[in-house]
Design an enzyme around this catalytic site. Sequence first.
Site, PDB file in Angstrom:
ATOM      1  CE  LYS A 196     -46.796 -44.800-134.648  1.00 54.58           C
ATOM      2  NZ  LYS A 196     -47.921 -45.740-134.636  1.00 54.58           N
ATOM      3  CD  GLN A 228     -49.167 -49.180-134.277  1.00 52.15           C
ATOM      4  OE1 GLN A 228     -48.988 -48.063-133.804  1.00 52.15           O
ATOM      5  NE2 GLN A 228     -48.818 -49.478-135.506  1.00 52.15           N
ATOM      6  CG  ASP A 279     -53.705 -42.607-134.539  1.00 52.06           C
ATOM      7  OD1 ASP A 279     -52.770 -42.330-135.309  1.00 52.06           O
ATOM      8  OD2 ASP A 279     -53.774 -43.665-133.879  1.00 52.06           O
TER       9      ASP A 279
HETATM   10  N1  GUE Z   1     -53.266 -46.134-134.555  1.00 55.00           N
HETATM   11  C1  GUE Z   1     -52.440 -46.231-135.590  1.00 55.00           C
HETATM   12  N2  GUE Z   1     -51.907 -45.111-136.113  1.00 55.00           N
HETATM   13  C2  GUE Z   1     -51.039 -45.179-137.167  1.00 55.00           C
HETATM   14  O1  GUE Z   1     -50.558 -44.131-137.654  1.00 55.00           O
HETATM   15  C3  GUE Z   1     -50.694 -46.475-137.696  1.00 55.00           C
HETATM   16  C4  GUE Z   1     -51.271 -47.602-137.103  1.00 55.00           C
HETATM   17  N3  GUE Z   1     -52.150 -47.455-136.071  1.00 55.00           N
HETATM   18  N4  GUE Z   1     -50.999 -48.840-137.586  1.00 55.00           N
HETATM   19  C5  GUE Z   1     -50.020 -49.043-138.638  1.00 55.00           C
HETATM   20  C6  GUE Z   1     -49.924 -47.854-139.569  1.00 55.00           C
HETATM   21  C7  GUE Z   1     -48.658 -47.806-140.381  1.00 55.00           C
HETATM   22  N5  GUE Z   1     -47.956 -46.641-139.922  1.00 55.00           N
HETATM   23  C8  GUE Z   1     -46.667 -46.286-140.301  1.00 55.00           C
HETATM   24  C9  GUE Z   1     -45.921 -45.384-139.586  1.00 55.00           C
HETATM   25  C10 GUE Z   1     -44.608 -45.102-139.925  1.00 55.00           C
HETATM   26  C11 GUE Z   1     -44.014 -45.711-140.998  1.00 55.00           C
HETATM   27  C12 GUE Z   1     -42.579 -45.433-141.293  1.00 55.00           C
HETATM   28  O2  GUE Z   1     -41.889 -44.785-140.517  1.00 55.00           O
HETATM   29  N6  GUE Z   1     -42.038 -45.904-142.420  1.00 55.00           N
HETATM   30  C13 GUE Z   1     -40.658 -45.694-142.774  1.00 55.00           C
HETATM   31  C14 GUE Z   1     -39.803 -46.913-142.455  1.00 55.00           C
HETATM   32  C15 GUE Z   1     -40.466 -48.223-142.764  1.00 55.00           C
HETATM   33  C16 GUE Z   1     -39.624 -49.454-142.387  1.00 55.00           C
HETATM   34  O3  GUE Z   1     -38.422 -49.466-142.660  1.00 55.00           O
HETATM   35  O4  GUE Z   1     -40.252 -50.390-141.850  1.00 55.00           O
HETATM   36  C17 GUE Z   1     -40.580 -45.331-144.253  1.00 55.00           C
HETATM   37  O5  GUE Z   1     -41.560 -45.532-144.971  1.00 55.00           O
HETATM   38  O6  GUE Z   1     -39.549 -44.829-144.660  1.00 55.00           O
HETATM   39  C18 GUE Z   1     -44.755 -46.595-141.751  1.00 55.00           C
HETATM   40  C19 GUE Z   1     -46.076 -46.867-141.418  1.00 55.00           C
HETATM   41  C20 GUE Z   1     -48.686 -46.012-138.975  1.00 55.00           C
HETATM   42  N7  GUE Z   1     -49.824 -46.630-138.747  1.00 55.00           N
HETATM   43 MG    MG Z   2     -51.292 -41.877-136.843  1.00 56.88          MG
END
Ligand code: GUE
Ligand code: MG
Length: 290
Positions: free
Chosen positions: A55, A99, A122
């Site tokens: 991020k 987070q 968020d």
């Molecule tokens: N306050 C808060 N807001 C969130 O938005 C939040 C959170 N907490 N806690 C955790 C979850 C999970 N989450 C992800 C974000 C990006 C990928 C992402 O970029 N994934 C890539 C790469 C995954 C990898 O290689 O690890 C993909 O799917 O291609 C995944 C999951 C946001 N979250």
């Molecule tokens: Mg979010």
Amino acid sequence: MIETKPIDGKAFAANLRARIAEQVADLVRTRGVTPGLAVVLVGEDPASQVYVRNKAAQTLEAGMASFEHKLPADTAEADLLALVARLNADPAVNGILVQLPLPGHIDSTKVLAAIEPAKDVDGFHVVNAGRLAVGLDALVPCTPLGCVMLLKHHLGNLSGLKAVVVGRSNIVGKPAAQLLLKEDCTVTIAHSRTRDLPGECRQADILVAAVGRPEMVRGDWIKPGATVIDVGINRVPKEDGKTRLVGDVAYGEAQGIAGLITPVPGGVGPMTIACLLQNTLTATRRQNGL
Ligand SMILES: Nc1nc(=O)c2c([nH]1)NC[C@@H]1CN(c3ccc(C(=O)N[C@@H](CCC(=O)O)C(=O)O)cc3)C=[N+]21
Ligand SMILES: [Mg+2]
Ligand SMILES: NC(=O)C1=CN([C@@H]2O[C@H](COP(=O)(O)OP(=O)(O)OC[C@H]3O[C@@H](n4cnc5c(N)ncnc54)[C@H](OP(=O)(O)O)[C@@H]3O)[C@@H](O)[C@H]2O)C=CC1
């Protein structure tokens, strides 16, 4: 036999981030305003650390300011609330993300409620959830926003389509259902108490899986030609002791049945971060009366 096409969320997200970067550059040049995003991480969960790092990097790439706050796992709730209050009051901070999940001794409902709704990028604050539910301008949760962007891009008008959302969390399932309803889909929300989950899923023109159970949605749950959005991010062990990522849908089984499907990784995940930047830009504009 249907040809199943993958939805390239990674490419779509990269394109969206490039468009956001142009708008940020414009805002800086014409108004002297630089959007700022603060991300708060409590504890050392390795997966969360990766997300927070990604991020921050993408925030900077978009020309925004990034403020990272890493607190130890034993941080007192009062100290976290005090940090949120400081970020609420800081004019350089236009967006605040705490987070999740938070350590067990911290009440996440209380922390989310403390974030200024105008900075809640968020979209988790009850004010934003309520505004979305009644059809007012809201900051919308990033993951569902990304899902609906991909759907509109690939399907065009969603009006009248039958959407089934599996999962009813406040951060994914419920807001996804709200957004699909806003697009005039006929929406069913399924969950752990749903009777005949496979039968419900088979009705769906649009199937959104946001469950957190690796490959739970089987190929024969999918209506031929349906569009499948796989939100699940599950780390499963490989033979060599390392882990790999899989979604909530059995991706291999969906081949030849689904019309379109988001892969994991490379589908919804990258869209979440791009939408976070989009929300930060939106929040900055609104805070500056633009
Ligand atoms: N306050 C808060 N807001 C969130 O938005 C939040 C959170 N907490 N806690 C955790 C979850 C999970 N989450 C992800 C974000 C990006 C990928 C992402 O970029 N994934 C890539 C790469 C995954 C990898 O290689 O690890 C993909 O799917 O291609 C995944 C999951 C946001 N979250
Ligand atoms: Mg979010
Ligand atoms: N790609 C991304 O950017 C993001 C991905 N995720 C991923 O999405 C998934 C879901 O996340 P989140 O919504 O936070 O998860 P939650 O655990 O908060 O919610 C899961 C939902 O799935 C339902 N469920 C659980 N088991 C079953 C079952 N056997 N049959 C039917 N429904 C079931 C639960 O039902 P009930 O309410 O009845 O308990 C609940 O509503 C996870 O894999 C998560 O990692 C999350 C956020 C962002």
